[in-house]
Write a protein that holds these residues in place. Structure first.
Motif, mmCIF file in Angstrom:
data_model
loop_
_atom_site.group_PDB
_atom_site.id
_atom_site.type_symbol
_atom_site.label_atom_id
_atom_site.label_comp_id
_atom_site.label_asym_id
_atom_site.label_seq_id
_atom_site.Cartn_x
_atom_site.Cartn_y
_atom_site.Cartn_z
ATOM 1 N N GLU A 297 0.858 -1.180 0.000
ATOM 2 C CA GLU A 297 0.000 0.000 0.000
ATOM 3 C C GLU A 297 0.894 1.229 0.000
ATOM 4 O O GLU A 297 2.085 1.146 0.269
ATOM 5 C CB GLU A 297 -0.894 0.015 1.249
ATOM 6 N N GLU B 110 -9.183 4.689 -0.261
ATOM 7 C CA GLU B 110 -9.364 4.233 -1.637
ATOM 8 C C GLU B 110 -10.749 4.663 -2.116
ATOM 9 O O GLU B 110 -11.626 4.967 -1.309
ATOM 10 C CB GLU B 110 -9.280 2.700 -1.705
ATOM 11 N N GLU C 274 3.286 -0.631 -3.107
ATOM 12 C CA GLU C 274 2.372 -1.708 -3.434
ATOM 13 C C GLU C 274 3.194 -2.948 -3.761
ATOM 14 O O GLU C 274 4.389 -2.859 -4.016
ATOM 15 C CB GLU C 274 1.515 -1.296 -4.630
ATOM 16 N N LYS D 92 -5.594 3.210 -10.613
ATOM 17 C CA LYS D 92 -5.628 2.386 -9.405
ATOM 18 C C LYS D 92 -6.169 0.983 -9.653
ATOM 19 O O LYS D 92 -5.578 0.020 -9.179
ATOM 20 C CB LYS D 92 -6.423 3.111 -8.320
ATOM 21 N N LYS E 105 -4.074 -2.420 -9.011
ATOM 22 C CA LYS E 105 -4.577 -3.491 -8.143
ATOM 23 C C LYS E 105 -4.438 -4.856 -8.826
ATOM 24 O O LYS E 105 -3.998 -5.833 -8.204
ATOM 25 C CB LYS E 105 -6.048 -3.211 -7.805
ATOM 26 N N GLN F 33 -2.245 -8.046 -7.591
ATOM 27 C CA GLN F 33 -2.844 -9.360 -7.338
ATOM 28 C C GLN F 33 -2.169 -10.451 -8.162
ATOM 29 O O GLN F 33 -1.861 -11.525 -7.658
ATOM 30 C CB GLN F 33 -4.336 -9.327 -7.683
#
Lengths: 555, 555
Positions: free
Chosen positions: A18, A43, A392, B339, B343, B347
């Protein structure tokens, strides 16, 4: 006992996978040292949430061990959770002068200043605990007075770089203490935790000074007012704006609460140097011709209530944008803010301002190390083990690959998650367990009272609104005595959908009659029947799924 | 009468000061020609909205004049509003082969194909109307078969570039028809409307072919499966993935509905060339070793329901990501999608995939002209007047500045707004009025039934939820006979806030008693009293402002 002496635990409670809420704990025997205490901005899907802070249950559970919070610098993602955490843990907070100046301001706003124990340190200072010693080492970053933190332990040094870049020509001429990093590297760094924010960018981050050069060339040509938006905490950037203004005979006014605060703090502490009379009040800008005015303002991220956004929407009480104004957005949009920033640029341009932003000129540099700078840090510090932080997962992984390319064995690198307990001995690193970690939502005065169910409801409400069905039934006999009434919000434009709502009412009424006829009196059953028929009907008619809230009153 | 003959109107109904819903009308005497008919994806604040289409009231009002819709290419922002507009205006639609192939697909899904009048054209074709003639000119873009459109009028040529880039080495070897642009320039272009998307980028856009070279070098090293996500409509990109797969002995499977559709359409129309047996069904990937498999998929923008997002969240029925998979995201995030894309990368990386994206390798090129290409277009076309299109205001302004730097007088350039009526004569351009234009929100089956009030309510609900207060009063005497009951959704976590809600109930009850005592029976007054006391109470206690919905039932 021996076992206890021989290992040290590193427990990141925020900042992994993050951007933000940085907080790491380093634990050895009876001592826990906390590095940073940051918040994170919510977010998109965290509707209505103001900020997110780390869950520090582990620290509270072990509060007798926690010896202090050591701050690397004064950015929100490193200090922003202090007002919440200090309420639960009254422990000393260590930081450099500007860092604590900003912290003081924040604690004052939240009424915690009088009870706080703030310990000012200088770079090179070492705070000695029983077994650990904590050293502050000067670095460069997009805020003055930033530091890396070395924790000296019986097992070797643990070095946390904090946020950093390498700037050989910083504005305050205080170059990061590269020699000390090299020295520590020689002494033996067992673990390095290093900033991964810019690991995907090749090359070097430009010196802050290059922005000043751009400012000078822009200021030299400007004929009207100059309005510069930047991060309030970037004191060096502010100093460069002030310097360029002085050089070209401009007075400087400040707009935006956080910018006013920082300029006050930074001036008091000696971080901003200017002659008497350079700064003027925002009310006084009208006393000077436009070409003698610079305004420094907040809003570089397009924040809706910021001073720049208000100027852009002609909503600012003191500053109306006029043809010929030059607006410089001296920042890059943080991921997620691209559209609001773009909106502000569009609005300002329409009002006749000449807007200069990163795509058009070098009006911003990053505060984080790019690949070549990271390589320098790794090479100087030569850690035995490495744990990438501040980023991240994709960045932590890239940082791992970078370290491997520099020759570090992959098994000496650990990509941890928040809450992992990383156990280190002189010659091993491994995950040995985990503790509670997570995100605590702050919404208004509530800290942690908004959880996933509330957020799920807000998301549902945000997509298709709500349809409330109210019916009053008699206590005896369970007959409908009033309603059903149907009221919707955020679903359809009511005036144009009267037929739809009337049909819906009839359907619910029929369903209630059916319940009556079949002697169904269980409220839960009636409610779920109402929900079901209404959901099907509305979806068929509109392909939307509003939240349906049946309410039964009894008289 | 003379006056009418001497001027032409250009009326943009979408695409100005925005990205998307491109639609321009060109009107001369009794004829209106429409160029493109696109949709726009909703902004963040348009909660629950599926797509946004232009308001075409003006065209409907003048439907006898409208001679056809002329499509530059098959992207959603140029064709996506057709299923809505054709319902109101049954007029011919002209487009090149692939463009109409995609349109057919879309109309089939919405049941409009049988009634549609689709007219296939080839580049260089000219459609003659009474006074106007419409010519299609080949261009390069991130979709095959794209075209600029020249409208020949008695006053000279109006040239609309459509979306374009200059690619000297396109995959289909069909270079944009630069010679024709030069020829038209010589004949006399009175007005050019040109794509402004990339006007802020210096230099040139790279050729699509460079991406193929990157693919080859990545494919050469890959040892497991390769999964490539890209825009479904980028047929050339897909072709390059297929070519690289064939070269390295891989079978190709396709995942994602829109990708499957496009591959089918493009194959049928001859835009994808591969030997029998190259494409396999997604169910058959297990029959081959991993190093023989390429999967082409949707989801390059991190769309939550897309195939790649489902793979990333281990939710895809046919593809489970395994250690050693190589995932290539062959796209750049559209502003606002940074974003979600990030993400998905995080993942996939956590699942063990090696993810390659734009920051790490040249796996994407833009489809839009950068500054040097725009200069080439301006120089070839040499228009008398210029109107930048396809872009937010900041881009339209930059495009204006670029044209001025090329020598065009600033007064010959007009930055228009959607709905402006731009009147052109041989030697003048001016805004002469305006027509209705705007955005129509599509939400589920509703087209235009969600307006600003509904959206305002959704925003309110999304931030702090809703608190519903229900009370039943007696028709005679106006006494409270049931309630008040308070039910909240999306406000606080109910179980932990029982005290708060009970206090709120007491406050409302007291307020109702006061009304009773003061013989206040007007419902509106009672409701606004309830709202007021509750709003104040809840704000004081929580610093939140939920929507308050008082409902009175009468028995």
């Amino acid at each position: 006992m021996k076992k206890d002496r021989d290992r040290i635990k590193v427990i990141p409670l925020g900042g992994l996978d993050e951007i933000g809420k940085n907080l790491s704990a380093i634990e050895y025997k009876n001592e826990i040292v906390v590095i940073d205490c940051g918040l994170k901005f919510p977010e998109d899907e965290m509707l209505g949430i103001d900020v997110v802070i780390p869950d520090v249950s582990y620290l509270i559970k072990n509060k007798d061990k926690v010896k202090g919070i050591f701050l690397t610098h004064g950015h929100e993602d490193h200090i922003g959770a202090l007002p919440y955490v200090l309420r639960e843990l009254n422990i000393p907070v260590y930081g450099t002068k500007l860092t604590l100046g900003i912290v003081e301001n924040r604690l004052k706003e939240t009424g915690l200043l009088s009870s706080a124990n703030l310990q000012r340190v200088n770079p090179k200072d070492i705070i000695k605990l029983d077994n650990l010693a904590i050293e502050f080492i000067r670095t460069s970053h997009s805020i003055a007075d930033s530091a890396a933190i070395a924790v000296h332990t019986p097992l070797g040094i643990i070095l946390h770089t904090g946020d950093f870049k390498i700037d050989y020509t910083p504005i305050d001429e205080q170059v990061g203490d590269l020699a000390r990093f090299a020295e520590l590297g020689k002494k033996g760094v067992v673990l390095m935790l290093a900033d991964s924010t810019n690991v995907e960018r090749p090359g070097y981050t430009m010196s802050e000074r290059t922005v000043g050069e751009t400012f000078e060339s822009i200021f030299a040509k400007a004929q009207g007012r100059i309005i510069v938006a930047t991060f309030a905490t970037n004191v060096h950037r502010i100093e460069q704006i002030v310097r360029a203004s002085i050089k070209f005979g401009r007075k400087v006014a400040v707009s935006g609460r956080s910018m006013e605060n920082i300029v006050t703090v930074a001036s008091e502490l000696g971080y901003l140097d200017y002659e008497e009379g350079t700064l003027i009040g925002i009310d006084d800008i009208k006393k000077y011709p436009n070409e003698m005015i610079t305004i420094i303002t907040t809003g570089s991220q397009g924040e809706p209530m910021s001073a720049l956004s208000r100027m852009a929407s002609s909503d600012h009480k003191k500053v109306s944008i006029v043809e010929g104004d030059m607006v410089i957005i001296s920042a890059t949009p943080i991921p997620g803010n691209e559209k609001p920033v773009s909106k502000v640029i569009n609005q300002l341009s329409k009002l006749g301002a000449n807007v200069i932003y990163e795509a058009l000129a070098d009006v911003h540099v990053s505060g984080h190390a790019c690949q070549e700078e990271l390589k320098l840090m790794h090479t100087l510090v030569k850690p035995k083990f490495f744990m990438p932080v501040h980023g991240e997962y994709r960045m932590l992984k890239q940082h791992t690959d970078l370290a491997v390319r520099l020759g570090m064995p992959r098994e000496n690198i650990i990509i941890a998650e928040n809450g992992d307990v990383i156990e280190i001995t002189k010659d091993s690193i491994k995950k040995s367990g985990s503790v509670i970690a997570g995100q605590v939502f702050v919404d208004g005065l509530g800290v942690g009272d908004v959880g996933n169910i509330v957020l799920r409801d807000r998301r549902h409400l945000s997509q298709d609104g709500i349809v409330t069905v109210v019916v009053t039934i008699s206590r005896e006999g369970g007959k409908v005595v009033a309603g059903p009434d149907i009221i919707s919000r955020g679903f359809v434009y009511v005036r144009e959908s009267e037929d739809l709502m009337e049909e819906a009412r009839v359907i619910v009424r029929d369903s209630l009659r059916e319940c009556e006829e079949n002697s169904i009196t269980e409220w839960a059953t009636i409610k779920s029947k109402i929900k079901e028929v209404l959901r099907l009907f509305l979806y068929e008619k509109t392909k939307r799924k509003p939240m349906i809230l049946p309410i039964i009153m009894e008289v």
